[in-house]
Design a protein around this motif. Structure first.
Motif, PDB file in Angstrom:
ATOM      1  N   MET A   1       0.831  -1.199   0.000  1.00  0.00           N
ATOM      2  CA  MET A   1       0.000   0.000   0.000  1.00  0.00           C
ATOM      3  C   MET A   1       0.871   1.256   0.000  1.00  0.00           C
ATOM      4  O   MET A   1       1.822   1.364   0.753  1.00  0.00           O
ATOM      5  CB  MET A   1      -0.862  -0.030   1.271  1.00  0.00           C
ATOM      6  N   ALA A   2       0.516   2.225  -0.862  1.00  0.00           N
ATOM      7  CA  ALA A   2       1.210   3.506  -0.871  1.00  0.00           C
ATOM      8  C   ALA A   2       0.256   4.585  -0.375  1.00  0.00           C
ATOM      9  O   ALA A   2      -0.943   4.517  -0.644  1.00  0.00           O
ATOM     10  CB  ALA A   2       1.660   3.847  -2.288  1.00  0.00           C
ATOM     11  N   VAL A   3       0.788   5.546   0.386  1.00  0.00           N
ATOM     12  CA  VAL A   3      -0.007   6.706   0.780  1.00  0.00           C
ATOM     13  C   VAL A   3       0.602   7.919   0.094  1.00  0.00           C
ATOM     14  O   VAL A   3       1.800   8.184   0.246  1.00  0.00           O
ATOM     15  CB  VAL A   3       0.005   6.917   2.312  1.00  0.00           C
TER      16      VAL A   3
ATOM     17  N   ALA B   1     -14.389   6.131   7.924  1.00  0.00           N
ATOM     18  CA  ALA B   1     -13.048   6.698   8.086  1.00  0.00           C
ATOM     19  C   ALA B   1     -13.027   8.164   7.674  1.00  0.00           C
ATOM     20  O   ALA B   1     -13.528   8.531   6.616  1.00  0.00           O
ATOM     21  CB  ALA B   1     -12.056   5.907   7.235  1.00  0.00           C
ATOM     22  N   THR B   2     -12.438   9.008   8.513  1.00  0.00           N
ATOM     23  CA  THR B   2     -12.365  10.429   8.201  1.00  0.00           C
ATOM     24  C   THR B   2     -10.923  10.924   8.052  1.00  0.00           C
ATOM     25  O   THR B   2     -10.706  12.104   7.814  1.00  0.00           O
ATOM     26  CB  THR B   2     -13.071  11.270   9.290  1.00  0.00           C
TER      27      THR B   2
ATOM     28  N   VAL C   1      -7.925   4.903   7.433  1.00  0.00           N
ATOM     29  CA  VAL C   1      -8.056   3.978   6.299  1.00  0.00           C
ATOM     30  C   VAL C   1      -6.877   3.010   6.294  1.00  0.00           C
ATOM     31  O   VAL C   1      -7.045   1.795   6.135  1.00  0.00           O
ATOM     32  CB  VAL C   1      -8.105   4.734   4.951  1.00  0.00           C
ATOM     33  N   ALA C   2      -5.679   3.550   6.505  1.00  0.00           N
ATOM     34  CA  ALA C   2      -4.472   2.717   6.451  1.00  0.00           C
ATOM     35  C   ALA C   2      -4.510   1.641   7.532  1.00  0.00           C
ATOM     36  O   ALA C   2      -4.167   0.481   7.287  1.00  0.00           O
ATOM     37  CB  ALA C   2      -3.230   3.591   6.594  1.00  0.00           C
ATOM     38  N   LEU C   3      -4.928   2.013   8.732  1.00  0.00           N
ATOM     39  CA  LEU C   3      -4.980   1.039   9.829  1.00  0.00           C
ATOM     40  C   LEU C   3      -5.996  -0.062   9.546  1.00  0.00           C
ATOM     41  O   LEU C   3      -5.760  -1.231   9.852  1.00  0.00           O
ATOM     42  CB  LEU C   3      -5.349   1.749  11.145  1.00  0.00           C
TER      43      LEU C   3
ATOM     44  N   ILE D   1      -5.391  -2.658   0.006  1.00  0.00           N
ATOM     45  CA  ILE D   1      -5.551  -1.759  -1.151  1.00  0.00           C
ATOM     46  C   ILE D   1      -4.210  -1.151  -1.556  1.00  0.00           C
ATOM     47  O   ILE D   1      -3.341  -0.927  -0.718  1.00  0.00           O
ATOM     48  CB  ILE D   1      -6.585  -0.640  -0.863  1.00  0.00           C
ATOM     49  N   PRO D   2      -4.031  -0.895  -2.871  1.00  0.00           N
ATOM     50  CA  PRO D   2      -2.729  -0.438  -3.348  1.00  0.00           C
ATOM     51  C   PRO D   2      -2.443   1.035  -3.080  1.00  0.00           C
ATOM     52  O   PRO D   2      -1.282   1.428  -2.988  1.00  0.00           O
ATOM     53  CB  PRO D   2      -2.787  -0.700  -4.860  1.00  0.00           C
ATOM     54  N   LEU D   3      -3.481   1.863  -2.959  1.00  0.00           N
ATOM     55  CA  LEU D   3      -3.220   3.306  -2.897  1.00  0.00           C
ATOM     56  C   LEU D   3      -4.225   4.030  -2.002  1.00  0.00           C
ATOM     57  O   LEU D   3      -5.439   3.846  -2.127  1.00  0.00           O
ATOM     58  CB  LEU D   3      -3.288   3.887  -4.321  1.00  0.00           C
ATOM     59  N   ILE D   4      -3.681   4.877  -1.117  1.00  0.00           N
ATOM     60  CA  ILE D   4      -4.504   5.765  -0.297  1.00  0.00           C
ATOM     61  C   ILE D   4      -4.072   7.198  -0.580  1.00  0.00           C
ATOM     62  O   ILE D   4      -2.881   7.505  -0.533  1.00  0.00           O
ATOM     63  CB  ILE D   4      -4.325   5.465   1.210  1.00  0.00           C
ATOM     64  N   LEU D   5      -5.010   8.057  -0.902  1.00  0.00           N
ATOM     65  CA  LEU D   5      -4.698   9.476  -1.081  1.00  0.00           C
ATOM     66  C   LEU D   5      -5.028  10.202   0.216  1.00  0.00           C
ATOM     67  O   LEU D   5      -6.088   9.989   0.816  1.00  0.00           O
ATOM     68  CB  LEU D   5      -5.519  10.072  -2.233  1.00  0.00           C
TER      69      LEU D   5
END
Ligand code: TXA
Ligand code: MG
Length: 323
Positions: A1-3, A150-151, A156-158, A164-168
């Motif tokens: 996962m990337a942020v 999630a806010t 989201v990451a936790l 999932i591959p990507l979190i913005l």
């Protein structure tokens, strides 16, 4: 996962997100209400992944995020009241449940087979992303089913980071509460879910009271989940092992049913026994089976693990006695 942080490199975030979405994978993205878990709404396998990752035990219809009223108009029809609301409150924390347009490219799993679609134009980066990607995004809140929405990107990451591959990341969601869901009807505008836009603000624009479907404080029944929404015309027999002449067969993993040479139609949700594929085919196949038979729809057993739980939930609703 990337942020990826939008404030440090919006261009990179945009390019990466478009690439992941085009590959049929999911992106967690900020909206002004809560973070969403987004997929290309026209890609059934990608939408099935949303249900898989959230661990939802049923196929709740999803909100389709649009970049503009014009984009939304390709997929749903607006009457005068819907147009008035859209012009007053979009982009913003309001979702409208509207009749689906014939020929829309939105995958039937996105709206869980309903003939209405929930649409919203969010504000901020997610809207730019939809405009750049040039396709609607299906997105529920980016949290495991049953957990609180999630806010922040950290939430989201936790919760979903490994899946999932990507979190913005655009910092904490400005509103922190899901969108208000409204459904215009001939009797007036129904409030299906209270949310980030107040009912008073809606009533001011309408010049009329909205219809509350829900007593304050009552347990929230997910709108769009009522049993009556889910019934095909033909009776449905689940866990079927045989059929009568003229029935429709929906099977799974290559199973055969007794008498099947006499079926009006036979479709296999996934010959390989892949539940993600089966989920993406379910609503289309139910419709095709319903159209093809004057008898019953006989459905072979579908395993109950993973997405099979939601598939079986949907089938049980379809098979429930009608009133
Ligand atoms: O603020 C929000 O609305 C967030 C962000 C990500 O946009 N999204 C969100 O989605 O809360 P979700 O999936 O958690 O909630 C969508 C709600 C569900 O209760 C669903 O039943 C309802 O919208 N819904 C979707 N399509 C519908 C339809 N065609 N008819 C009635 N209700 C519908
Ligand atoms: Mg939610």
């Amino acid at each position: 996962m990337a942020v990826l942080s939008i404030s440090s490199d919006a261009k990179l975030a945009m390019a990466e997100a478009c690439e992941v979405l085009a590959n049929g994978d999911l992106v967690a993205l900020p909206t002004e209400t809560v973070y969403g878990l987004a997929a290309d709404a026209s890609n059934g396998l990608a939408v099935a992944r949303i249900f898989e990752i959230k661990g939802r035990p049923s196929f709740n219809p999803l909100i389709c995020h649009m970049s503009s009223i014009t984009m939304a108009s390709h997929h749903v029809t607006f009457d005068a009241v819907a147009m008035q609301l859209a012009q007053a409150f979009w982009p913003g924390p309001m979702t409208l449940v509207l009749p689906k347009r014939e020929g829309t490219t939105i995958h039937p799993l996105t709206s869980a087979g309903l003939d209405t679609l929930a649409v919203r134009v969010p504000s901020g980066f997610s809207r730019q992303l939809i405009a750049t990607f040039n396709r609607p995004l299906a997105a529920p809140s980016a949290n495991t089913s049953g957990k609180i929405s999630a806010t922040t990107a950290r939430h989201v990451a936790l919760d979903l980071g490994e899946k999932i591959p990507l979190i913005l990341d655009a910092g904490p969601a400005a509103i922190g509460l899901e969108s208000t869901i409204l459904k215009p009807t001939p009797q007036g505008v129904e409030l299906l879910r209270p949310g980030g836009l107040s009912a008073e603000d809606v009533e001011t624009v309408l010049g009329a009271p909205i219809i509350r479907k829900q007593q304050p404080g009552a347990a929230i029944e997910a709108p769009g989940m009522m049993r009556s929404h889910y019934a095909p015309g033909a009776p449905v027999h689940i866990n079927a092992s045989r059929i009568c002449a003229g029935d429709a067969i929906i099977t799974f993993g290559g199973q055969t049913l007794d008498n099947e040479e006499r079926a009006a139609i036979r479709v296999d949700l996934s010959e390989d026994g892949n539940l993600t594929e089966a989920a993406s085919n379910l609503f289309d196949f139910l419709k095709a089976a319903d159209d093809a038979t004057n008898g019953a729809i006989c459905v072979a057993p579908v395993p109950a693990n993973g997405l099979g739980e939601a598939i079986n939930d949907r089938l049980v609703r379809a098979a429930a006695p009608r009133h």
